[in-house]
Design a protein around this motif. Structure first.
Motif, PDB file in Angstrom:
ATOM      1  N   ALA A  21      43.040  31.427  24.178  1.00  0.00           N
ATOM      2  CA  ALA A  21      42.523  32.705  24.993  1.00  0.00           C
ATOM      3  C   ALA A  21      42.616  32.122  26.625  1.00  0.00           C
ATOM      4  N   VAL A  22      42.622  30.519  26.750  1.00  0.00           N
ATOM      5  CA  VAL A  22      42.684  30.258  27.833  1.00  0.00           C
ATOM      6  C   VAL A  22      44.074  30.409  28.431  1.00  0.00           C
ATOM      7  N   TRP A  23      45.090  29.991  27.437  1.00  0.00           N
ATOM      8  CA  TRP A  23      46.574  30.322  28.033  1.00  0.00           C
ATOM      9  C   TRP A  23      46.881  31.678  28.166  1.00  0.00           C
ATOM     10  N   PHE A  24      46.171  32.737  27.001  1.00  0.00           N
ATOM     11  CA  PHE A  24      46.542  34.121  27.595  1.00  0.00           C
ATOM     12  C   PHE A  24      46.216  34.524  28.914  1.00  0.00           C
ATOM     13  N   THR A  25      44.857  34.057  29.425  1.00  0.00           N
ATOM     14  CA  THR A  25      44.351  34.307  30.698  1.00  0.00           C
ATOM     15  C   THR A  25      45.282  33.765  31.752  1.00  0.00           C
ATOM     16  N   VAL A  26      45.867  32.599  31.590  1.00  0.00           N
ATOM     17  CA  VAL A  26      46.834  31.971  32.631  1.00  0.00           C
ATOM     18  C   VAL A  26      48.255  32.805  32.668  1.00  0.00           C
ATOM     19  N   GLY A  27      48.694  33.136  31.484  1.00  0.00           N
ATOM     20  CA  GLY A  27      49.772  33.975  31.421  1.00  0.00           C
ATOM     21  C   GLY A  27      49.698  35.207  31.986  1.00  0.00           C
ATOM     22  N   ALA A  28      48.706  36.092  31.739  1.00  0.00           N
ATOM     23  CA  ALA A  28      48.231  37.178  32.330  1.00  0.00           C
ATOM     24  C   ALA A  28      47.914  37.088  33.784  1.00  0.00           C
ATOM     25  N   ALA A  29      47.456  35.985  34.284  1.00  0.00           N
ATOM     26  CA  ALA A  29      47.426  35.982  35.665  1.00  0.00           C
ATOM     27  C   ALA A  29      48.606  35.592  36.477  1.00  0.00           C
ATOM     28  N   ALA A  30      49.414  35.087  35.689  1.00  0.00           N
ATOM     29  CA  ALA A  30      50.737  34.662  36.694  1.00  0.00           C
ATOM     30  C   ALA A  30      51.611  35.957  36.431  1.00  0.00           C
ATOM     31  N   ILE A  31      51.647  36.959  35.672  1.00  0.00           N
ATOM     32  CA  ILE A  31      51.953  38.038  35.688  1.00  0.00           C
ATOM     33  C   ILE A  31      51.673  38.763  36.971  1.00  0.00           C
ATOM     34  N   CYS A  32      50.248  38.871  37.176  1.00  0.00           N
ATOM     35  CA  CYS A  32      49.681  39.594  38.109  1.00  0.00           C
ATOM     36  C   CYS A  32      49.996  38.828  39.629  1.00  0.00           C
ATOM     37  N   GLY A  33      50.504  37.600  39.389  1.00  0.00           N
ATOM     38  CA  GLY A  33      50.809  36.927  40.844  1.00  0.00           C
ATOM     39  C   GLY A  33      51.873  37.377  41.355  1.00  0.00           C
ATOM     40  N   LEU A  34      52.726  38.107  40.531  1.00  0.00           N
ATOM     41  CA  LEU A  34      54.000  39.001  41.156  1.00  0.00           C
ATOM     42  C   LEU A  34      53.840  39.712  42.487  1.00  0.00           C
ATOM     43  N   LEU A  35      52.254  40.267  42.423  1.00  0.00           N
ATOM     44  CA  LEU A  35      51.922  40.883  43.678  1.00  0.00           C
ATOM     45  C   LEU A  35      52.091  40.105  45.077  1.00  0.00           C
ATOM     46  N   GLY A  36      52.009  38.813  44.898  1.00  0.00           N
ATOM     47  CA  GLY A  36      52.316  37.885  46.009  1.00  0.00           C
ATOM     48  C   GLY A  36      53.493  38.151  46.860  1.00  0.00           C
ATOM     49  N   PHE A  37      54.613  38.823  46.209  1.00  0.00           N
ATOM     50  CA  PHE A  37      55.578  39.157  46.933  1.00  0.00           C
ATOM     51  C   PHE A  37      55.554  40.440  47.711  1.00  0.00           C
ATOM     52  N   SER A  38      54.317  41.090  47.705  1.00  0.00           N
ATOM     53  CA  SER A  38      53.998  42.441  48.523  1.00  0.00           C
ATOM     54  C   SER A  38      53.192  41.829  49.760  1.00  0.00           C
ATOM     55  N   GLU A  39      53.163  42.833  50.857  1.00  0.00           N
ATOM     56  CA  GLU A  39      52.337  42.644  51.904  1.00  0.00           C
ATOM     57  C   GLU A  39      50.770  42.413  51.609  1.00  0.00           C
ATOM     58  N   THR A  40      50.521  43.334  50.618  1.00  0.00           N
ATOM     59  CA  THR A  40      48.864  43.522  50.690  1.00  0.00           C
ATOM     60  C   THR A  40      48.581  42.810  49.362  1.00  0.00           C
ATOM     61  N   ALA A  41      49.100  41.662  49.084  1.00  0.00           N
ATOM     62  CA  ALA A  41      48.698  40.989  47.775  1.00  0.00           C
ATOM     63  C   ALA A  41      47.134  40.761  47.694  1.00  0.00           C
ATOM     64  N   LEU A  42      46.590  40.191  48.581  1.00  0.00           N
ATOM     65  CA  LEU A  42      45.249  40.037  48.546  1.00  0.00           C
ATOM     66  C   LEU A  42      44.259  41.189  48.462  1.00  0.00           C
ATOM     67  N   ILE A  43      44.675  42.275  49.101  1.00  0.00           N
ATOM     68  CA  ILE A  43      43.848  43.730  49.121  1.00  0.00           C
ATOM     69  C   ILE A  43      43.892  43.914  47.635  1.00  0.00           C
ATOM     70  N   SER A  44      45.116  44.010  47.104  1.00  0.00           N
ATOM     71  CA  SER A  44      45.595  44.542  45.712  1.00  0.00           C
ATOM     72  C   SER A  44      44.761  43.722  44.779  1.00  0.00           C
ATOM     73  N   LEU A  45      44.795  42.390  44.670  1.00  0.00           N
ATOM     74  CA  LEU A  45      44.250  41.365  43.685  1.00  0.00           C
ATOM     75  C   LEU A  45      42.824  41.533  43.826  1.00  0.00           C
ATOM     76  N   ALA A  46      41.856  41.552  45.030  1.00  0.00           N
ATOM     77  CA  ALA A  46      40.635  41.707  45.387  1.00  0.00           C
ATOM     78  C   ALA A  46      40.117  43.063  44.846  1.00  0.00           C
ATOM     79  N   GLY A  47      40.824  44.071  45.363  1.00  0.00           N
ATOM     80  CA  GLY A  47      40.408  45.372  44.590  1.00  0.00           C
ATOM     81  C   GLY A  47      40.239  45.329  43.329  1.00  0.00           C
ATOM     82  N   SER A  48      41.514  44.820  42.491  1.00  0.00           N
ATOM     83  CA  SER A  48      41.713  45.175  41.025  1.00  0.00           C
ATOM     84  C   SER A  48      40.322  44.337  40.426  1.00  0.00           C
ATOM     85  N   SER A  49      40.113  43.178  40.950  1.00  0.00           N
ATOM     86  CA  SER A  49      39.009  42.334  40.289  1.00  0.00           C
ATOM     87  C   SER A  49      37.690  42.940  40.364  1.00  0.00           C
TER      88      SER A  49
END
Length: 463
Positions: free
Chosen positions: A330-358
Motif C-alpha cells: 500500500a505504501v508503494w501504491f501511494t508513492v506510485g500514484a503520487a508520482a503520477i499526480c506530480g506531472l502537474l508540476g509541469f503546469s503553471e498552477t501546480a501547487l493550486i491544483s494539488l492543494a485544491g485536490s487534496s
C-alpha cells in the motif's frame, strides 16, 4: 502537519490574494471553522478507532440501505485527498530544495520543471523506503518530528521579528493593508482564495484515525491528537504569519522574486544568505518528515480500503509484509500514484491544483460522516471517552456548511481569464476520480461492495 514548512510552502496564496490581510486573516478565519470539523472528527475517532477511519464512520452512521454507498463515496474521496496531499508535500519539498540551490549559487543555477520533477521522484522513493519500515521505527520518527517542527517554527518567528528591525511594515500595514494581486476584480472573493493556505495546512489530522489500530489507548489518544494538532498548528501558523507580515514591508517585491517559493525571499531579505540557508535547511527537513508522516497515513487508508476490496487490484494492496507487519504494498501504491499526480508540476498552477485536490478530497471525506452524524446517525453513535453531547449537532452543522463553502471556493481558478496553463486542474482530478468511482459503482460495485468487512471474529465468553 509541519507548521513552518506548510506556511513556507503556501505563503504565495496570502500574498497574492490580499497581501498582509490575506496572510494574517486569510489564515485566522478558516482556522476558526476547521476547529468545528476537528471536534466532530475527534468524537467519531473516540467512538470508532479503526484504520478505515472516515469511510468506516460513514458506513456505520448511514441508513442501512445506503451504508455501502456512503462508505464508497467517503473512501474514494479520502484516498484521492491522501494521495494528492503526499504529492503536494513532496512537490513543495522539491521546490524548497530548488530554492536553496538558487540562493546558494547566487541565482546562477535555476532548476527547470523537469529537474524539480526528478527531485520529487527521488523524495517519493525515499519516503517509500522509509515508510516500508516497522511501526516502531515510524513511531521514533514521530518523536523526533514534533520537537523539530515546533523548534524550527519558533526559531523562524524569533529570527524574523528580531532581524527585520529597521526594515519592517508598520503595525497598521501588517494587519490592515490589503493588496489584490490576483486575477479577480472582486476583493471579497480574492480574500476567500487566501483561505487555501490554511486549509491545505490543516489537513491530515485524520491520520490519528488511520493509525489507531497501531496505537495504544486509541479511544483517548486519537481524539486528543486531532484536537491538539489542529489547535497547535493554527496558533503557531498564525504567529508565524504575523511575524512574516511585519518582516515584509513590500509585498510586490517579494512576489517579483525569481525564487520558486516567496518565503525564501522573505528569509533572504531579513536573514541574509547564510541565515536564510541555515533556517531553510531545517525547514526542508521538517517538510521531508511531514511527507513521511503523510505517506504513512495515506498508505493506511489505501490498505484499509483495499482490505474491503474497494480498489482495483485490492488483493495486492491489502497484503501485510510478514517481516515489518506493515502494509508495504500500500505504501508503494501511494508513492506510485503520487508520482503520477506530480506531472502537474509541469503546469503553471501546480501547487493550486494539488492543494485544491487534496483539500477537496479530504474535506469531502470529513464532511460525509459528520453530516450523517447529525442526521441519520444521531441515535446510532455509541460515544467513546470523548463526546460532544448536545453540542454535536450545532458543531457538526457548522462543520458541514464550511466544507461546502470551501469546496466551491477551491474549484475556481486563480484568475477570471484563464488558459490551459493557468487552469486549476483540481477540477480535472476530482472529476476524473468522481466519474471513475461513479461508473464503478453503477456497473459493478453496488452488486458486491458491502462496506467495511469484518476481519476479526467476535470474542465469545465461555459458558
Amino acid at each position: 502537519m509541519g507548521v513552518i514548512a506548510s506556511v513556507s510552502s503556501t505563503l504565495s496564496f496570502g500574498l497574492v490574494n490580499g497581501g498582509h490581510v490575506g496572510m494574517v486573516f486569510g489564515w485566522l478565519v478558516p482556522c476558526f471553522f476547521v476547529m468545528f470539523i476537528a471536534l466532530s472528527m475527534a468524537e467519531l475517532a473516540s467512538s470508532m478507532p479503526t484504520s478505515a477511519g472516515l469511510y468506516y464512520f460513514a458506513a456505520k452512521l448511514a441508513p442501512e440501505r445506503y451504508s455501502p454507498l456512503a462508505s464508497w463515496i467517503t473512501g474514494w474521496a479520502n484516498v484521492t485527498g491522501q494521495v494528492t496531499l503526499v504529492c503536494g508535500i513532496d512537490y513543495t519539498c522539491a521546490q524548497m530544495i530548488t530554492t536553496a540551490i538558487t540562493v546558494g549559487t547566487d541565482g546562477r543555477t535555476i532548476i527547470s520543471a523537469g529537474g524539480t520533477y526528478g527531485i520529487l521522484l527521488a523524495l517519493l522513493i525515499c519516503h517509500g523506503l522509509l515508510c516500508s519500515s516497522g511501526t516502531k521505527v515510524l513511531a521514533r520518527l514521530n518523536l523526533i518530528y514534533a520537537p523539530l517542527t515546533i523548534g524550527t517554527t519558533m526559531a523562524a518567528i524569533v529570527s524574523l521579528l528580531v532581524l527585520s528591525k529597521g526594515n519592517r511594515a508598520t503595525t497598521k500595514e501588517a494587519f490592515t493593508s490589503f493588496e489584490n494581486n490576483s486575477g479577480w476584480s472582486n476583493n471579497v472573493w480574492t480574500f476567500f482564495l487566501s483561505f487555501t493556505a490554511a486549509m491545505w495546512t490543516l489537513t491530515g489530522y485524520d491520520s490519528a484515525c488511520h493509525v489507531s489500530e497501531e496505537t495504544a489507548n486509541a479511544q483517548k489518544a486519537a481524539p486528543a491528537a486531532i484536537i491538539l494538532s489542529v489547535m497547535l498548528t493554527a496558533s503557531l501558523g498564525w504567529l508565524t504569519l504575523i511575524a512574516v507580515s511585519f518582516a515584509t514591508p513590500s509585498v510586490s517585491d517579494v512576489l517579483s522574486s525569481d525564487l520558486p517559493l516567496p518565503m525564501g525571499q522573505v528569509f533572504l531579505n531579513n536573514l541574509g544568505k547564510s541565515g536564510m540557508l541555515a533556517i531553510w535547511g531545517a525547514i526542508i527537513v521538517v517538510q521531508f518528515v511531514t511527507a513521511a508522516a503523510q505517506t504513512v497515513d495515506a498508505s493506511r487508508v489505501v490498505f484499509a480500503f483495499a482490505r474491503d476490496n474497494a480498489l482495483p487490484g485490492s488483493f495486492i494492496w491489502k497484503r501485510i509484509n510478514t517481516h515489518t507487519q506493515t502494509p508495504v504494498n500500500a505504501v508503494w501504491f501511494t508513492v506510485g500514484a503520487a508520482a503520477i499526480c506530480g506531472l502537474l508540476g509541469f503546469s503553471e498552477t501546480a501547487l493550486i491544483s494539488l492543494a485544491g485536490s487534496s483539500v477537496i478530497g479530504l474535506y469531502i471525506s470529513y464532511a460525509v460522516p459528520i453530516f450523517l452524524r447529525v442526521t441519520s446517525g444521531r441515535s446510532k453513535l455509541i460515544p467513546g471517552p470523548f463526546g460532544l453531547g448536545r453540542l454535536a449537532v450545532p458543531i457538526g452543522t457548522i462543520a458541514v456548511a464550511w466544507v461546502i463553502f470551501i469546496v466551491i471556493v477551491l474549484l475556481f481558478p486563480p484568475g477570471q481569464h484563464i488558459n490551459d496553463e493557468d487552469m486549476n486542474y483540481a477540477v480535472v482530478i476530482i472529476m476524473a476520480v468522481f466519474l471513475f468511482a461513479t461508473l464503478s459503482w453503477v456497473t459493478s460495485a453496488r452488486k458486491w461492495f458491502i462496506g467495511p468487512v469484518r476481519t476479526i471474529d467476535d470474542v465469545v465468553a465461555p459458558k
